[in-house]
Design an enzyme around this catalytic site. Sequence first.
Site, mmCIF file in Angstrom:
data_model
loop_
_atom_site.group_PDB
_atom_site.id
_atom_site.type_symbol
_atom_site.label_atom_id
_atom_site.label_comp_id
_atom_site.label_asym_id
_atom_site.label_seq_id
_atom_site.Cartn_x
_atom_site.Cartn_y
_atom_site.Cartn_z
ATOM 1 N N VAL A 202 1.644 -5.494 3.284
ATOM 2 C CA VAL A 202 0.855 -6.497 4.019
ATOM 3 C C VAL A 202 1.429 -7.870 3.696
ATOM 4 C CG1 VAL A 202 -1.431 -7.488 4.387
ATOM 5 C CG2 VAL A 202 -1.207 -5.052 3.927
ATOM 6 N N ASP B 78 -11.464 6.444 2.126
ATOM 7 C CA ASP B 78 -10.838 5.845 0.945
ATOM 8 C C ASP B 78 -11.634 4.614 0.504
ATOM 9 O OD1 ASP B 78 -9.024 5.671 -1.104
ATOM 10 O OD2 ASP B 78 -7.514 4.581 0.059
ATOM 11 N N GLY C 24 0.845 -1.195 0.000
ATOM 12 C CA GLY C 24 0.000 0.000 0.000
ATOM 13 C C GLY C 24 0.876 1.237 0.000
ATOM 14 N N GLY C 25 0.227 2.399 0.167
ATOM 15 C CA GLY C 25 0.968 3.642 0.154
ATOM 16 C C GLY C 25 1.888 3.775 1.357
ATOM 17 N N MET C 26 1.448 3.195 2.476
ATOM 18 C CA MET C 26 2.160 3.401 3.730
ATOM 19 C C MET C 26 3.030 2.203 4.116
ATOM 20 S SD MET C 26 0.387 4.999 7.078
ATOM 21 C CE MET C 26 -0.700 3.663 7.463
ATOM 22 N N GLY C 27 2.626 1.037 3.681
ATOM 23 C CA GLY C 27 3.368 -0.144 4.103
ATOM 24 C C GLY C 27 3.055 -1.358 3.262
#
Lengths: 344, 118
Positions: A40, A147, A35-38
Amino acid sequence: MTFLSDKALQRLRALTEAPDLSGTRYRLLERVARGGMGVVYAAQDVKLARRVALKILDHPDHSGDLSGRLIREARVLARLEHPGIVPVHDVGTLTDERVFYTMKFVEGLSLDDYAKRMESLPDRLRLFLQICDAVAFAHARGVLHRDLKPANIMVGSFGEVLVMDWGLAKVLSDAGRDHAQNRNAIVSQAIDGEFSASDNREDVAHVATNHGTVMGTPGYMSPEQAGGNVEALDARSDIFSLGAILKFLAEAPVENSVTKSSWMNKPLAAISAKAMAAHREDRYQNVSDFSAEVSNYLDGRPIKAYRESFLERSGRFYRRHNIAILLIAVYLLVRAILILFFRR
Amino acid sequence: MNKILIGVLLGAVLGAVDGMTSWFTPAVRAQLVGIIIGSTVKGIIAGVAIGFFARKVNSLALGIVFGLAVGFVLAFLVAYLQHGYYFQIILPGSLVGLIVGYATQRYGVRAPAMSAAR
């Protein structure tokens, strides 16, 4: 000079990027998504012998901003206990100071892919109503998703719907805080001392909602959200996104089908357009009103967003009561035949 | 609307309509009022029975079959007492039962469940 193949490079990269989970109860299995932040990962919870999804920051975050956001996301999820919202299990830090949290591992498809396999509009709309239920619950707890889009909705193998990725969620008020107080207290205990920079919930919320920051997905983002007016966001921003999802569900073609390209019709288009109105005052004012309208459409009842003609109303009435109308017609026909042939 | 009420109302209306059509049979026109009343009562009895059944059994197919059976039996009894007009009475009477059976299952609202913990 010998060059490494792309596959070998990819494998090497995955190995170097793979987080070191030593000291935790989890064993890394595979990367699932980025994802944008991290990232999975699928991981095995060794203690409970179950598969979990582990969300982790890409790199150690020295400023604490991203860590705070991840923790905040986990806290938001912790306060949203609902069958339609992915449950969080645990939060923690790795030896390299990276923050992570674990949640239920959902085996299924994202709505993007699942919709292509759904061959009937009523099935798609029933699924949409489940999404609305989860979002309405979050709103009742004072949380905006911000979102919502098909990629952030998973449909499990038994048809269960789970709203995912609450990384951009905004906590609107203290609504529901009391309700979730005990659970949050447990999470706080688990992470206090580990995350001094993100200990204060309001600070964390502030980091995530700076004025002028545009967060969301084009096409699913309300105009006020796209304009970066974060303070002005409320439940109606999510309603805009839900309207876009409804439009997607009505228009997404069935995989390998040449017969039906779109189910979008005037009433459904009117519902979707009202939900996606440019001015939020013109939208449905809450998710319950919106889902009631979709539910009415599904049951063949009149909807408020679309004024139908007499012919359309008659057609809808017939579709809704066709068997009863046919039975009465048969009865009258039988009566007429009996009168004609047995009159004496 | 509650299932028994739907059964009673629909049974009464269709029974009355059923009785009124006897006006087209000159031989029985003199007894029109009695036929309408009798037919309405028959419809109400059928409606109550079908409505009670619908409250106990939540199945469209079984509701239709039960309605058809009740309509048939009551119409047969009326025809038997009249010593004639079997076909003219039994066929529409059974259809009325079938319609009431369908309507109670399709449009009737289930009575709220009684609390188990009293």
